[in-house]
Each structure stands twice: as C-alpha cells, then as structure tokens.
Design a protein around this motif. Structure first.
Motif, PDB file in Angstrom:
ATOM      1  N   GLU A  28      10.522  48.116 -29.426  1.00 17.86           N
ATOM      2  CA  GLU A  28      10.800  47.070 -30.420  1.00 17.86           C
ATOM      3  C   GLU A  28      12.039  47.404 -31.241  1.00 17.86           C
ATOM      4  O   GLU A  28      12.893  46.536 -31.480  1.00 17.86           O
ATOM      5  CB  GLU A  28       9.587  46.888 -31.332  1.00 17.86           C
ATOM      6  N   VAL A  29      12.173  48.660 -31.674  1.00 23.83           N
ATOM      7  CA  VAL A  29      13.357  49.078 -32.443  1.00 23.83           C
ATOM      8  C   VAL A  29      14.613  48.914 -31.606  1.00 23.83           C
ATOM      9  O   VAL A  29      15.626  48.364 -32.056  1.00 23.83           O
ATOM     10  CB  VAL A  29      13.195  50.538 -32.918  1.00 23.83           C
ATOM     11  N   ASN A  30      14.573  49.382 -30.357  1.00 22.97           N
ATOM     12  CA  ASN A  30      15.751  49.297 -29.505  1.00 22.97           C
ATOM     13  C   ASN A  30      16.064  47.854 -29.110  1.00 22.97           C
ATOM     14  O   ASN A  30      17.229  47.498 -28.908  1.00 22.97           O
ATOM     15  CB  ASN A  30      15.563  50.165 -28.265  1.00 22.97           C
ATOM     16  N   GLY A  31      15.030  47.008 -29.006  1.00 24.40           N
ATOM     17  CA  GLY A  31      15.267  45.607 -28.699  1.00 24.40           C
ATOM     18  C   GLY A  31      16.079  44.915 -29.782  1.00 24.40           C
ATOM     19  O   GLY A  31      16.977  44.115 -29.495  1.00 24.40           O
ATOM     20  N   ALA A  32      15.772  45.224 -31.046  1.00 23.98           N
ATOM     21  CA  ALA A  32      16.531  44.638 -32.149  1.00 23.98           C
ATOM     22  C   ALA A  32      17.993  45.087 -32.099  1.00 23.98           C
ATOM     23  O   ALA A  32      18.912  44.292 -32.346  1.00 23.98           O
ATOM     24  CB  ALA A  32      15.894  45.037 -33.478  1.00 23.98           C
ATOM     25  N   LEU A  33      18.229  46.355 -31.757  1.00 25.79           N
ATOM     26  CA  LEU A  33      19.599  46.860 -31.648  1.00 25.79           C
ATOM     27  C   LEU A  33      20.337  46.186 -30.496  1.00 25.79           C
ATOM     28  O   LEU A  33      21.523  45.871 -30.599  1.00 25.79           O
ATOM     29  CB  LEU A  33      19.581  48.374 -31.456  1.00 25.79           C
ATOM     30  N   LEU A  34      19.630  45.964 -29.382  1.00 22.97           N
ATOM     31  CA  LEU A  34      20.267  45.312 -28.239  1.00 22.97           C
ATOM     32  C   LEU A  34      20.618  43.864 -28.562  1.00 22.97           C
ATOM     33  O   LEU A  34      21.691  43.382 -28.183  1.00 22.97           O
ATOM     34  CB  LEU A  34      19.340  45.374 -27.021  1.00 22.97           C
ATOM     35  N   ALA A  35      19.724  43.157 -29.229  1.00 27.58           N
ATOM     36  CA  ALA A  35      20.004  41.761 -29.579  1.00 27.58           C
ATOM     37  C   ALA A  35      21.285  41.659 -30.410  1.00 27.58           C
ATOM     38  O   ALA A  35      22.142  40.797 -30.171  1.00 27.58           O
ATOM     39  CB  ALA A  35      18.823  41.166 -30.343  1.00 27.58           C
ATOM     40  N   GLU A  36      21.416  42.555 -31.380  1.00 31.51           N
ATOM     41  CA  GLU A  36      22.610  42.551 -32.232  1.00 31.51           C
ATOM     42  C   GLU A  36      23.859  42.921 -31.440  1.00 31.51           C
ATOM     43  O   GLU A  36      24.908  42.280 -31.560  1.00 31.51           O
ATOM     44  CB  GLU A  36      22.410  43.541 -33.384  1.00 31.51           C
ATOM     45  N   ALA A  37      23.740  43.968 -30.581  1.00 32.70           N
ATOM     46  CA  ALA A  37      24.897  44.412 -29.800  1.00 32.70           C
ATOM     47  C   ALA A  37      25.341  43.345 -28.807  1.00 32.70           C
ATOM     48  O   ALA A  37      26.544  43.128 -28.602  1.00 32.70           O
ATOM     49  CB  ALA A  37      24.552  45.710 -29.064  1.00 32.70           C
ATOM     50  N   ARG A  45      27.243  40.570 -30.697  1.00 35.41           N
ATOM     51  CA  ARG A  45      28.596  41.016 -31.084  1.00 35.41           C
ATOM     52  C   ARG A  45      29.515  41.044 -29.875  1.00 35.41           C
ATOM     53  O   ARG A  45      30.676  40.638 -29.937  1.00 35.41           O
ATOM     54  CB  ARG A  45      28.542  42.414 -31.703  1.00 35.41           C
ATOM     55  N   HIS A  46      28.991  41.558 -28.765  1.00 40.30           N
ATOM     56  CA  HIS A  46      29.812  41.692 -27.564  1.00 40.30           C
ATOM     57  C   HIS A  46      30.232  40.324 -27.024  1.00 40.30           C
ATOM     58  O   HIS A  46      31.400  40.132 -26.641  1.00 40.30           O
ATOM     59  CB  HIS A  46      29.022  42.458 -26.498  1.00 40.30           C
ATOM     60  N   LEU A  47      29.310  39.357 -27.010  1.00 42.84           N
ATOM     61  CA  LEU A  47      29.639  38.042 -26.489  1.00 42.84           C
ATOM     62  C   LEU A  47      30.685  37.350 -27.368  1.00 42.84           C
ATOM     63  O   LEU A  47      31.636  36.736 -26.859  1.00 42.84           O
ATOM     64  CB  LEU A  47      28.374  37.180 -26.395  1.00 42.84           C
ATOM     65  N   VAL A  48      30.528  37.470 -28.679  1.00 43.70           N
ATOM     66  CA  VAL A  48      31.504  36.856 -29.594  1.00 43.70           C
ATOM     67  C   VAL A  48      32.890  37.462 -29.373  1.00 43.70           C
ATOM     68  O   VAL A  48      33.903  36.738 -29.285  1.00 43.70           O
ATOM     69  CB  VAL A  48      31.056  37.050 -31.058  1.00 43.70           C
ATOM     70  N   GLY A  56      15.718  33.542 -35.510  1.00 49.44           N
ATOM     71  CA  GLY A  56      16.408  32.264 -35.353  1.00 49.44           C
ATOM     72  C   GLY A  56      17.713  32.342 -34.610  1.00 49.44           C
ATOM     73  O   GLY A  56      18.579  31.471 -34.766  1.00 49.44           O
ATOM     74  N   SER A  57      17.892  33.362 -33.772  1.00 48.69           N
ATOM     75  CA  SER A  57      19.138  33.520 -33.028  1.00 48.69           C
ATOM     76  C   SER A  57      19.103  32.664 -31.766  1.00 48.69           C
ATOM     77  O   SER A  57      18.041  32.275 -31.277  1.00 48.69           O
ATOM     78  CB  SER A  57      19.339  34.990 -32.652  1.00 48.69           C
ATOM     79  N   ASP A  58      20.290  32.399 -31.187  1.00 42.51           N
ATOM     80  CA  ASP A  58      20.373  31.581 -29.978  1.00 42.51           C
ATOM     81  C   ASP A  58      20.630  32.438 -28.743  1.00 42.51           C
ATOM     82  O   ASP A  58      21.337  32.031 -27.826  1.00 42.51           O
ATOM     83  CB  ASP A  58      21.476  30.530 -30.122  1.00 42.51           C
ATOM     84  N   LEU A  59      20.056  33.635 -28.697  1.00 42.57           N
ATOM     85  CA  LEU A  59      20.272  34.533 -27.569  1.00 42.57           C
ATOM     86  C   LEU A  59      19.859  33.874 -26.256  1.00 42.57           C
ATOM     87  O   LEU A  59      20.518  34.041 -25.225  1.00 42.57           O
ATOM     88  CB  LEU A  59      19.494  35.837 -27.777  1.00 42.57           C
TER      89      LEU A  59
END
Length: 474
Positions: free
Chosen positions: A102-111, A114-117, A163-166
C-alpha cells in the motif's frame, strides 16, 4: 527484492543488490549483521520512513533463500526502451520492497503521474505524436513483475481514493508472475522452512529478516490453502504468528487484501497477465506445531466457488495446477476477462525469457495480433534446491507438466553458468534417477550459478543456485 536498496544518509552504503557474490555467501552463511540493516526498526514500523531508499532496479544477479535466485531486469528494460518512441518515455520505478504494498502503491501513483506530465510536455513526445497514425496523446503502460503487479494495483487504488485520473491515463497493465492471491512461499519464508532442516543457517537469516517486513506479509496466500483434512481454510494472523511471522503485520496485510477484493475495488485497465506454468509449485500447506509443510496441489472448486468434494468420502478434491515455481498459476491472474498468456517458465525468467519479452514488445507496440496462442501447453518443470554445497554432486530434477509424461531425455541439455557473466563453467549429466529424469551437477566453488536446461521447441529453463562453502556451518 528486485530493487537495490541503500542507506538514505551518511555514506549511502548499498544494503542490497551488491555485485560481489562473496557478500551473498557471507550474508547468508554466517554474518547475520549484513542483513540486519534491512530489518524494519520501530521507527519504520510507526510509518517514519527515510532510513533506507531504493537505488534502482536490480543490476546484478542476487539470491535469497526460498526464492530461487533473483535475476536483474536489464533484458526487460532494454526491450521496453527499444519498443517506445524515445528512451525518455520509460520510467524504471524502484521501490523499497521491505515496506507494505500500500505504501509503495501510493509512491508509484505519484511517480507515474509526474512522469506522464513531464513526457507529454517534452519535444520528443510532440515528435512522436506527429509520427503516430492518429496523433493521440501518450498514455501509461505499466509493465510489472511479481510483487510489482501488487504495487501497481495498489497505485490504482490510491489514485481512486484521492480522485486522480490514473485509470483514464492508462492504456494497459502487463503483469508477469504477480501473486494476486498470494504465495505459499511467503508462509514458508516466515516459517524458516523448519520442515527441511538443511541448510538451516540461510533459512533462519531470511526468517529473521522477513518477520519484520510488511512487504513479505503482503505476499501471504489469501485463498483457502491450509489443509485441515476434511476442509481447506484460510491462513489466519494467529497461524502466521505461530509459524514465526508477525500477527499485527499479517492482520494488516489481510485487511488490505480484502479491500483489493471488495466489490467496487479498482480494476487494472487493459490487463494482460503472463503466467508461468508447468513448474513444480507449492499451492497449499499443512500446519503442524507451527511448522509449514508445502503441498504441491491445490483444492478444486465447483462452479459456485465452493470446495469440490469427493462424493464417496466428502473430502476436498485436490489437483496439481503447478505454476512458475514461486506463484501458483491460479494465483497469478485476476478473475475476469483479462487476457492471460501461459508460459512454461520459472518465476524469474518471466521477466527475461525471449518469448515473454516478445509478448511485452507486441503489447507495447500495439501489435497484439502477433502474440499468437497461449504457450502453456507442454513444457517441462525444473526442480532444484535453493542452495547446495560446492564440490558435492546433487541432482537437478526435470518434471513433466501435470498430466503429461517425460519418457526420455533425448533433446534435453543441461549446462552450468557463472551467474554474473553467464560464462559456461560446466555441464549436468542427464540420466534416470528414482524413476525420473535428472541432471547430476557439481558446482566447482562457492558462489552464485545459473542452471540452464534447453529442450526442443521450448524456451530454456533457468534458475539460480547458491553454492555454499562446505568448510563453514550451514
């Protein structure tokens, strides 16, 4: 354990993923202090991270008890980078595998966001859009091996919670040998494999490390795998504590697994699962006095999902479904309509084998019509010990896939290679042993080796084996 780890401050010493094979020998054959920095301390248990940080994906072969060795990801990375418009489009996401999914999933979502943007804002992306037939904007494709698939699913859960659009930003997710339902191997690790007392020292070292790690508890099987004679039960936190794990971490892991299975939980968009088959794999277990005994068969289910029982005895029906040597085949795919490709490969080879990499390339380049049929029919299994003594002969057993026979070793070859350089250093002598085909192998010196078995018409089978120093205690 596919990411290198290092100290986050001070000398930033590498703690996991070292090139020197002698470190593996000292870490697992006596110098327990080498593993102690990897254990979670009380501060980290409380959520205060930062003492250890990822230092990139694994670059050199590594080894840990029960896991059959860990191959680096250089072949996979090269395949992905060669398939995309520009290498800058690829983000290699390393993570601290000691921490919870769960902790690493949150980091991946953020990374990933950022990478896509950043990629969409680059000139290379604008060039790629001009060359693409429909000129569309880039989206994400996740390629995840083993535990990385669980981290990816957790990333979608975290994004949905915030509420992200991943989901909308993702074209597809490719998982390779991901234990969506967990792995019996995690219970064996936490139990220290006391049902097999030799070699005891590496197993005890791995158990001492694993019992502090949320990441290992997240890999515990979440399906009904405990053989209770007339019934099949789920592994409880109390069971985990009895076998040597941490009851609180097990309860937290089970709560997270339930949330991932609950109605309305996020799905993986465009999911493609590559699943290893034909390899001898623990699928269920028996608990006796806190000792885990692996069982190489699973419990069959009826169409309603309940246990199938023998009409005469009422006992649960069992069947060997095999897997990739680490993850049982039915645990590596999510229920639903996602595409599943079966490959007769070991767990580590799913991220390295040429056939698997060709599938990944076809998915990335949207040439899915080139994938061909599933390749899980046929093949042989490779059954090796985790570690052996250097200078002493041992047997590498070849197993037929469930329901098949191996009546000859014609067309089969076995070779021994240095794990780091892949230089051939020996040959396994094939023959009949105890009614089956096996190769007699003697490893020349302590160190890490790659055993390779080739057969007509299938991908090579490979597995890493650590040769221990026979002059030291095991």
């Amino acid at each position: 354990m596919g990411s290198a780890l290092r100290e986050a401050t001070g000398a930033r010493r590498l703690l996991w993923g070292l090139q020197d094979p002698s470190w593996l020998l000292s870490a697992w054959q006596g110098r327990s202090a080498a593993l102690r920095p990897l254990q979670l301390d009380e501060s980290e248990r409380s959520g205060r991270y930062g003492r250890v940080e990822p230092a990139g994906l694994l670059r050199f072969p590594a080894w840990a008890p029960f896991l059959h060795g860990l191959e680096p990801y250089d072949h996979l990375l090269k395949t992905v980078r060669d398939a995309v418009a520009d290498p800058a489009a690829v983000l290699a996401f390393a993570y601290d595998w000691r921490l919870s999914v769960e902790v690493n999933g949150a980091l991946l979502a953020e990374a990933a966001h950022r990478h896509l943007v950043a990629w969409r804002d680059s000139e290379a992306h604008r060039r790629a859009r001009r060359m693409h037939p429909d000129g569309r904007e880039a989206r994400l494709v996740f390629v995840a091996h083993s535990m990385g698939g669980l981290v990816t699913r957790a990333a979608f859960a975290d994004a949905a919670a915030h509420g992200s659009d991943l989901d909308a930003d993702t074209r597809c997710v490719v998982t390779l040998g991901t234990p969506f339902l967990g792995s019996v191997k995690a219970a064996v690790i936490l139990g220290g494999n006391r049902s097999d007392p030799l070699p005891a020292l590496p197993g005890r070292g791995m158990q001492a490390l694993a019992r502090t790690l949320p990441g290992v508890h997240d890999l515990l099987p979440g399906y009904r795998c405990v053989d209770a004679g007339g019934d099949a039960l789920r592994l409880s936190p109390s069971d985990v504590a009895e076998l040597g794990g941490d009851k609180e971490l097990a309860a937290q892991a089970q709560d997270f697994q339930r949330r991932m299975r609950a109605p309305g939980a996020p799905v993986l968009p465009g999911h493609r699962a590559l699943v290893g088959v034909a390899q001898p794999t623990a699928q269920s277990l028996r608990l006796e006095g806190g000792v885990v005994y692996e069982q190489y068969e699973s419990f069959e289910r009826n169409g309603d999902g309940e246990l199938a029982r023998d009409p005469a005895t009422g006992l649960p029906l069992r069947r060997d479904r095999a897997g990739d040597g680490t993850v049982y085949r039915d645990a590596a795919a999510l229920p639903g309509r996602e595409s599943v490709t079966w490959l007769p490969l070991q767990h580590g080879a799913l991220a390295k084998d040429g056939v698997a990499l060709a599938h990944i390339r076809a998915i990335l380049t949207e040439r899915d019509q080139d994938l061909g049929p599933a390749l899980g029919v046929g093949g042989i299994g490779l059954d090796l010990p985790d570690c052996v003594e250097a200078g002493r002969p041992w047997l590498a057993h070849l197993r037929p896939a469930p329901g098949e026979e191996l009546d000859s070793h014609a067309g089969i070859a076995c070779s021994v290679h240095d794990a780091e350089t892949d230089r051939r250093v020996g040959t396994g002598r094939l023959g009949w042993h105890d009614g089956g085909v096996a190769a007699s192998i003697t490893l020349p010196a302590p160190g890490l080796y790659r055993i390779r078995v080739t057969t007509d018409g299938t991908s090579p089978l490979t597995q890493l084996v650590l040769a221990l120093d026979p002059t030291k205690p095991i």
